[in-house]
Structure formats: C-alpha cells, structure tokens
Scaffold this motif. Structure first.
Motif, PDB file in Angstrom:
ATOM      1  N   THR A 102      19.805  16.157  -1.097  1.00  0.00           N
ATOM      2  CA  THR A 102      18.854  16.593  -0.076  1.00  0.00           C
ATOM      3  C   THR A 102      17.687  15.610  -0.042  1.00  0.00           C
ATOM      4  OG1 THR A 102      19.431  18.912  -0.428  1.00  0.00           O
ATOM      5  CG2 THR A 102      17.338  18.465   0.673  1.00  0.00           C
ATOM      6  N   VAL A 103      17.228  15.260   1.151  1.00  0.00           N
ATOM      7  CA  VAL A 103      16.082  14.356   1.279  1.00  0.00           C
ATOM      8  C   VAL A 103      14.910  15.098   1.919  1.00  0.00           C
ATOM      9  CG1 VAL A 103      17.407  12.228   1.346  1.00  0.00           C
ATOM     10  CG2 VAL A 103      16.958  13.438   3.479  1.00  0.00           C
ATOM     11  N   GLU A 104      13.711  14.753   1.428  1.00  0.00           N
ATOM     12  CA  GLU A 104      12.488  15.387   1.913  1.00  0.00           C
ATOM     13  C   GLU A 104      11.335  14.398   1.787  1.00  0.00           C
ATOM     14  OE1 GLU A 104       9.476  19.108   0.768  1.00  0.00           O
ATOM     15  OE2 GLU A 104      11.243  18.662  -0.472  1.00  0.00           O
ATOM     16  N   SER A 105      10.586  14.222   2.866  1.00  0.00           N
ATOM     17  CA  SER A 105       9.393  13.379   2.804  1.00  0.00           C
ATOM     18  C   SER A 105       8.302  14.102   2.027  1.00  0.00           C
ATOM     19  CB  SER A 105       8.883  13.057   4.208  1.00  0.00           C
ATOM     20  OG  SER A 105       7.647  12.362   4.130  1.00  0.00           O
ATOM     21  N   MET A 106       7.525  13.331   1.272  1.00  0.00           N
ATOM     22  CA  MET A 106       6.401  13.898   0.547  1.00  0.00           C
ATOM     23  C   MET A 106       5.154  14.013   1.418  1.00  0.00           C
ATOM     24  SD  MET A 106       7.555  14.695  -2.473  1.00  0.00           S
ATOM     25  CE  MET A 106       8.857  15.356  -1.408  1.00  0.00           C
ATOM     26  N   ASN A 107       5.276  13.625   2.676  1.00  0.00           N
ATOM     27  CA  ASN A 107       4.239  13.874   3.680  1.00  0.00           C
ATOM     28  C   ASN A 107       4.713  15.067   4.509  1.00  0.00           C
ATOM     29  OD1 ASN A 107       2.575  13.943   5.956  1.00  0.00           O
ATOM     30  ND2 ASN A 107       2.375  11.716   6.049  1.00  0.00           N
ATOM     31  N   GLU A 108       3.981  16.153   4.437  1.00  0.00           N
ATOM     32  CA  GLU A 108       4.437  17.388   5.088  1.00  0.00           C
ATOM     33  C   GLU A 108       4.456  17.283   6.607  1.00  0.00           C
ATOM     34  OE1 GLU A 108       1.921  20.418   3.480  1.00  0.00           O
ATOM     35  OE2 GLU A 108       3.135  20.637   1.664  1.00  0.00           O
ATOM     36  N   ALA A 109       3.826  16.252   7.158  1.00  0.00           N
ATOM     37  CA  ALA A 109       3.841  16.075   8.614  1.00  0.00           C
ATOM     38  C   ALA A 109       5.118  15.393   9.097  1.00  0.00           C
ATOM     39  CB  ALA A 109       2.618  15.262   9.050  1.00  0.00           C
ATOM     40  N   MET A 110       5.936  14.924   8.166  1.00  0.00           N
ATOM     41  CA  MET A 110       7.153  14.194   8.535  1.00  0.00           C
ATOM     42  C   MET A 110       8.374  15.053   8.291  1.00  0.00           C
ATOM     43  SD  MET A 110       6.272  10.345   7.298  1.00  0.00           S
ATOM     44  CE  MET A 110       4.752   9.549   7.899  1.00  0.00           C
ATOM     45  N   HIS A 111       9.291  15.022   9.258  1.00  0.00           N
ATOM     46  CA  HIS A 111      10.442  15.917   9.253  1.00  0.00           C
ATOM     47  C   HIS A 111      11.733  15.103   9.203  1.00  0.00           C
ATOM     48  CE1 HIS A 111       7.946  19.432  10.630  1.00  0.00           C
ATOM     49  NE2 HIS A 111       7.177  18.413  10.995  1.00  0.00           N
ATOM     50  N   ALA A 112      12.539  15.316   8.177  1.00  0.00           N
ATOM     51  CA  ALA A 112      13.881  14.748   8.138  1.00  0.00           C
ATOM     52  C   ALA A 112      14.803  15.673   8.924  1.00  0.00           C
ATOM     53  CB  ALA A 112      14.358  14.608   6.702  1.00  0.00           C
ATOM     54  N   MET A 136       1.527  -1.335  -8.075  1.00  0.00           N
ATOM     55  CA  MET A 136       2.184  -1.407  -9.381  1.00  0.00           C
ATOM     56  C   MET A 136       1.500  -0.475 -10.387  1.00  0.00           C
ATOM     57  SD  MET A 136       4.788  -2.955 -10.748  1.00  0.00           S
ATOM     58  CE  MET A 136       5.037  -4.463  -9.807  1.00  0.00           C
ATOM     59  N   ARG A 137       0.185  -0.437 -10.336  1.00  0.00           N
ATOM     60  CA  ARG A 137      -0.550   0.455 -11.244  1.00  0.00           C
ATOM     61  C   ARG A 137      -0.185   1.914 -10.953  1.00  0.00           C
ATOM     62  NH1 ARG A 137      -5.275  -1.968 -11.761  1.00  0.00           N
ATOM     63  NH2 ARG A 137      -5.306  -2.148 -14.038  1.00  0.00           N
ATOM     64  N   LEU A 138      -0.069   2.264  -9.691  1.00  0.00           N
ATOM     65  CA  LEU A 138       0.233   3.640  -9.308  1.00  0.00           C
ATOM     66  C   LEU A 138       1.614   4.060  -9.819  1.00  0.00           C
ATOM     67  CD1 LEU A 138      -1.349   5.777  -7.654  1.00  0.00           C
ATOM     68  CD2 LEU A 138       0.007   5.089  -5.664  1.00  0.00           C
ATOM     69  N   VAL A 139       2.636   3.213  -9.603  1.00  0.00           N
ATOM     70  CA  VAL A 139       3.988   3.613 -10.013  1.00  0.00           C
ATOM     71  C   VAL A 139       4.154   3.554 -11.528  1.00  0.00           C
ATOM     72  CG1 VAL A 139       5.035   3.036  -7.795  1.00  0.00           C
ATOM     73  CG2 VAL A 139       4.934   1.286  -9.580  1.00  0.00           C
ATOM     74  N   LEU A 140       3.479   2.589 -12.168  1.00  0.00           N
ATOM     75  CA  LEU A 140       3.547   2.522 -13.634  1.00  0.00           C
ATOM     76  C   LEU A 140       2.976   3.776 -14.272  1.00  0.00           C
ATOM     77  CD1 LEU A 140       2.617  -1.143 -14.648  1.00  0.00           C
ATOM     78  CD2 LEU A 140       4.655   0.124 -15.349  1.00  0.00           C
ATOM     79  N   HIS A 141       1.791   4.191 -13.803  1.00  0.00           N
ATOM     80  CA  HIS A 141       1.166   5.382 -14.368  1.00  0.00           C
ATOM     81  C   HIS A 141       1.982   6.632 -14.061  1.00  0.00           C
ATOM     82  CE1 HIS A 141      -2.646   4.136 -16.245  1.00  0.00           C
ATOM     83  NE2 HIS A 141      -2.584   3.108 -15.404  1.00  0.00           N
ATOM     84  N   GLY A 142       2.570   6.685 -12.858  1.00  0.00           N
ATOM     85  CA  GLY A 142       3.413   7.838 -12.532  1.00  0.00           C
ATOM     86  C   GLY A 142       4.602   7.954 -13.453  1.00  0.00           C
ATOM     87  N   GLY A 185       0.807  -1.208   0.000  1.00  0.00           N
ATOM     88  CA  GLY A 185       0.000   0.000   0.000  1.00  0.00           C
ATOM     89  C   GLY A 185       0.842   1.261   0.000  1.00  0.00           C
ATOM     90  N   ILE A 186       0.668   2.091  -1.028  1.00  0.00           N
ATOM     91  CA  ILE A 186       1.365   3.365  -1.121  1.00  0.00           C
ATOM     92  C   ILE A 186       0.416   4.481  -0.707  1.00  0.00           C
ATOM     93  CG2 ILE A 186       2.430   5.024  -2.714  1.00  0.00           C
ATOM     94  CD1 ILE A 186       3.311   2.669  -4.422  1.00  0.00           C
ATOM     95  N   PRO A 187       0.773   5.293   0.303  1.00  0.00           N
ATOM     96  CA  PRO A 187      -0.053   6.458   0.629  1.00  0.00           C
ATOM     97  C   PRO A 187      -0.149   7.383  -0.590  1.00  0.00           C
ATOM     98  CG  PRO A 187       1.497   6.000   2.408  1.00  0.00           C
ATOM     99  CD  PRO A 187       1.892   5.131   1.256  1.00  0.00           C
ATOM    100  N   LYS A 188      -1.336   7.515  -1.152  1.00  0.00           N
ATOM    101  CA  LYS A 188      -1.488   8.147  -2.465  1.00  0.00           C
ATOM    102  C   LYS A 188      -1.224   9.647  -2.446  1.00  0.00           C
ATOM    103  CE  LYS A 188      -4.594   4.708  -4.461  1.00  0.00           C
ATOM    104  NZ  LYS A 188      -5.913   4.432  -5.072  1.00  0.00           N
ATOM    105  N   LYS A 189      -1.660  10.345  -1.407  1.00  0.00           N
ATOM    106  CA  LYS A 189      -1.457  11.794  -1.380  1.00  0.00           C
ATOM    107  C   LYS A 189       0.022  12.145  -1.426  1.00  0.00           C
ATOM    108  CE  LYS A 189      -5.739  13.108   1.010  1.00  0.00           C
ATOM    109  NZ  LYS A 189      -6.312  13.740   2.218  1.00  0.00           N
ATOM    110  N   SER A 190       0.824  11.403  -0.676  1.00  0.00           N
ATOM    111  CA  SER A 190       2.265  11.668  -0.669  1.00  0.00           C
ATOM    112  C   SER A 190       2.888  11.326  -2.011  1.00  0.00           C
ATOM    113  CB  SER A 190       2.934  10.862   0.448  1.00  0.00           C
ATOM    114  OG  SER A 190       2.415  11.220   1.710  1.00  0.00           O
ATOM    115  N   PHE A 191       2.466  10.195  -2.585  1.00  0.00           N
ATOM    116  CA  PHE A 191       3.011   9.811  -3.888  1.00  0.00           C
ATOM    117  C   PHE A 191       2.652  10.845  -4.959  1.00  0.00           C
ATOM    118  CE2 PHE A 191       2.751   7.558  -7.978  1.00  0.00           C
ATOM    119  CZ  PHE A 191       4.058   7.081  -8.054  1.00  0.00           C
ATOM    120  N   GLU A 192       1.418  11.319  -4.946  1.00  0.00           N
ATOM    121  CA  GLU A 192       0.997  12.329  -5.923  1.00  0.00           C
ATOM    122  C   GLU A 192       1.774  13.621  -5.746  1.00  0.00           C
ATOM    123  OE1 GLU A 192      -3.176  12.417  -5.195  1.00  0.00           O
ATOM    124  OE2 GLU A 192      -3.575  10.575  -6.345  1.00  0.00           O
TER     125      GLU A 192
END
Length: 467
Positions: free
Chosen positions: A242-252, A77-83, A30-37
């Motif tokens: 540089t690394v950055e999470s695509m979830n704004e609630a997470m802090h590197a 797989m569908r999500l990453v293929l389409h991306g 399961g990929i969290p879709k909002k972060s992936f988008e």
C-alpha cells in the motif's frame, strides 16, 4: 548489532507488514520536513532515497559537478541520517552526487562524514562504487556485447574521448553491503529501484512486487494527485503493498499510481533490472480510501545472463548563447528559411569548420521539434541561439557575426530596416561554459553473474565511536 540484524530480530517476533519510507525523490534539493517527520512517526523499517539521474544532462557525468546545491545536500543528509539513527533502521541512498561516478560519490561521502563528526553519530557505512573500466567497454564493443539505447553511435575514438563511464548497480551490491553489516549505504550510480526493493527481496517478499513498489516509491509523492515531492510510505504485506503520501493534502489514486508505473518506461509492462525484469501485465491497483492505494500482481522474470546500463559523456567544445526576440509576423513565418540563409553567410565569413549552430524558436519549436508549424503563428518568438566551438572566443565570434547579419537581413514583407531582433540582455552573446554530450548510453552484456559482482565493489567503514 547492525540495522539489518535488528530488523531481522524484530521480524522474528513480529513478522507483520514491512514499512519503507521514501525520503526524497532526489535527495539534495530539499526535503519537506513536516511530511518527513510524519513518515518517521509511522516507524518505518527502512529509509531510502534516490539522489541522481541522467535527467540533468551529460555535464555532471563529464565533470566533477553535482546538480544539487551543497547546502541542501547537507541539510537533507542530516535529516535522513538522524531519522535512521533515531529508529535504528537501515538508510540506503543511490546515485550519489547526481551522476554517481567516484568523484561525485566522494563529495557526498565527505558531507556525510562531516555531519557524523559534527553530530557525534556512529554507524557502519557501506560504500558502493559504480565506475566501469574502459577496457571492459572496449572489449564489449569489439565483441558486439553493447546495445545502444537510442541513437548513439559508439566507436573506439569516441570511447577514448569519454573520461568516465558508470554502470547502474542493481540490488546485488546493496544486499552485499547489508550482509557485511552496513547501517548506512551510499552508492554511486544505481538503478532507481535498487535501494527500495533490496530489503523486501531479502526478507522473502515477492521480487516482482518489490521492484514494482520501488518504481512507485522512488519518486515519492509524484504518483499522487496533486503530485509533489513529499515523503511517501509503502507498507508491504504478503504479496501486496500500500502506498500513502506523508502529505495529507496529496491523494494516491489507482489512476495516478498506475500512471506513474509508466514513468520513464519505454514498455508499459516491464521494469528492467540487471538480473531480470518485473512484469506488470497482471498488476492491480485498488483504492483503500481517498488517499491510499493497494497494489499487487507483479511477477518477476529472472534473466539468463546479466545486463547493466552504462553511461558516459564527452566534451564537445565551448558554448556561447545569444538571446533575442522578434514580433514581426512576416519574420516569424519565414524564420527557418531566414536563419538558414544567414548561417550560410556566416559560414562564408567564418569558414573554419569546428563550430556548430543550434537555433531554438521558442513559440514554434523551442521545446519540441514539431514536424509541422502551428496553425496559428504566435505573436512573437524568442530565439535561443547556441554555438559550440573549440573555445569560447570563437563561439562568441560566430554568434556576434550571426547576430549582426540576422539583425539587418532583408526578407520579403520586412516592415522596417531598423532591426529584426530585440535583445533582452546586452551584450547578447553570453559565455555558457563547456558543452558536453552523452557518448555512451548502452546496455552491456556480461558473461556471468560473478562479473556483475566484481563491477560494483563494496567497502565498509566505521564512522564514529563503535564501542
């Protein structure tokens, strides 16, 4: 024009930072879709994901099972293929189907091809296989070119009982697939870092820094505070990233990222790959802001000869388990001694040797084999009793006998004769299927670099209409 060729052409005109999106820490769960988008909106030049591990245990390598549910494999797989298709960028996936043997890789390839047909996608697919021939391992064993990782003894008989052996592919096979025009690469067992580090290396970024980046990136947002599984973006610029999470609630943070560089590493300074190692002795971690960290300083030390990690598993027998609890403090104090005595009784009743018992005392030593008992004993403990025998009937027979003897076993301080155990489920003996163990967990020394290339064959398939 392949995805790599498009990237090379793009960088001819705009040789700026290189963006790599890690889609999932383990594709298929399961990929969290909002972060992936959000990651897709950042327009990465590469999308990569790891899909497997030995962490789920030896069962997957010894059977045709994959750890991830197929419905989630399909949606991820569908999500990453389409991306990747939307952006026209390479998609690289390692350790397909958990264990990465051919039988697991083929399951993932079937799903990928079904998606391509259903969604009318077209691309060139690179396939990397990772099964290692038994005769090579046997030759290496006889010539002392195997080095065990941990307490695993390998002999010819154990090797014969090991049906499938896989090796961890490094960056080399991915690079070959890309040069052959692959837009999407799906590999069998592979180093976690390989899908993430290969394109930066090919584009001339420092190899040591690329491997360090891959080590941080492959587990997505696990390197953040709070840690998670959301997509993670690395931006390579010169000799740093540089690394950055695509979830704004997470802090590197420098601490969280530096800590993750130690994840699954026996040595805090080195990340070993088939063709060398990244050295982190001079690595620097600098906060850019509250959510992003800049990393630099890793170096690369090329190996004189290649080594690959190989893995194999064999069947032990059939497993049955019994679940029981106890809340008698005197039983808890003496539980190890009581259980040892009960096992002696059971071995007298059922003398055949082809069975083994393993009792975990949750509350005392169920998770970790602590050298000393706790200072304050728990109010209650849970017993997970495991028997492995040649078949499930014998395993359950042993456990049923063990259960009845333990239920009424007398010991000093016993409060009542009604029974020493509480059963959350009846019947308490449960069939747990076949039992497996890792039989090969070694480093294999190869004679030359061409041997390394031959072990991981690459094929290219056209998927969909290429006209």
């Amino acid at each position: 024009m392949s995805a790599l060729e498009r990237l090379l052409k793009l960088r001819e005109h705009n040789p700026g930072p290189l963006r790599i999106l890690s889609a999932s820490g383990q594709l298929g769960f399961g990929i969290p879709k909002k972060s992936f988008e959000r990651g897709i909106k950042s327009k990465p030049h590469v999308i990569a994901a790891d899909m497997g591990s030995v962490d789920p245990g030896p069962t997957y390598l010894a059977t045709d099972k994959i750890a991830a549910p197929e419905v989630l494999v399909r949606s991820d797989m569908r999500l990453v293929l389409h991306g990747a298709q939307q952006l026209g960028v390479p998609l690289l996936i390692g350790s397909a189907g958990t264990a990465g043997a051919d039988i697991h890789l083929d399951v993932v390839l079937r799903i990928l091809k079904e998606i391509a047909v259903e969604d009318k996608l077209h691309f060139k697919l690179g396939i990397i296989r990772s099964v290692i021939p038994h005769d090579l391992v046997e030759h290496s064993l006889l010539n002392q070119k195997l080095k065990p990782i941990g307490p695993i003894d390998l002999d010819e008989n154990t090797l014969k009982q090991t049906e499938v052996i896989v090796g961890q592919a490094g960056m080399g096979p991915f690079e070959r697939a890309l040069k052959l025009g692959a837009d999407v690469i799906v590999a069998g067992r592979a180093c976690d870092t390989a899908p993430f580090a290969v394109i930066p290396k090919m584009l001339g970024f420092p190899t040591g820094v690329a491997v360090h980046m891959a080590k941080i990136l492959e587990c997505t947002s696990l390197c953040c505070e709070p840690g998670g599984r959301d997509a993670m973006l690395a931006t390579f610029d010169g000799d740093s990233f540089t690394v950055e999470s695509m979830n704004e609630a997470m802090h590197a943070t420098p601490t969280s990222v530096a800590a993750h560089a130690l994840y699954e590493q026996s040595d805090p300074y080195f990340i070993h790959e088939p063709n060398g190692r990244a050295c982190l002795k001079h690595a620097k971690y600098e906060a850019i802001d509250e959510r992003r960290v800049k990393i630099s300083g890793a170096t690369w030390q090329a190996a004189d000869k290649p080594w690959i990690k190989i893995e194999g598993a064999r069947k032990l027998g059939s497993r049955a388990v019994m679940l029981a609890g106890n809340a008698d403090i005197n039983f808890i104090k003496q539980s190890k001694n009581i259980i040892n005595k009960v096992e002696e009784v059971v071995r007298e009743i059922i003398p055949f040797s082809e069975w083994s018992l393993n009792i975990r005392h949750y509350g005392i030593d169920g998770v970790t084999d602590w050298p000393e008992p706790p200072v304050n004993l728990p109010r209650e403990i849970f017993l997970l009793c495991e028997c492995i025998a040649e078949n499930s009937e014998k395993a359950k027979l042993v456990l049923a006998t063990f259960r009845q003897q333990l239920l009424h076993f007398g010991f000093p301080g016993r409060s009542a004769t009604g029974g020493n155990l509480a059963f959350p489920i009846t019947p308490p003996e449960l069939d747990a299927g076949e039992a497996f163990t890792f039989s090969i967990y070694h480093l294999l020394e190869l004679d030359d670099w061409s041997a390394l290339e031959q072990l991981f064959p690459v094929t290219i398939e056209k998927i969909g209409d290429q006209t």
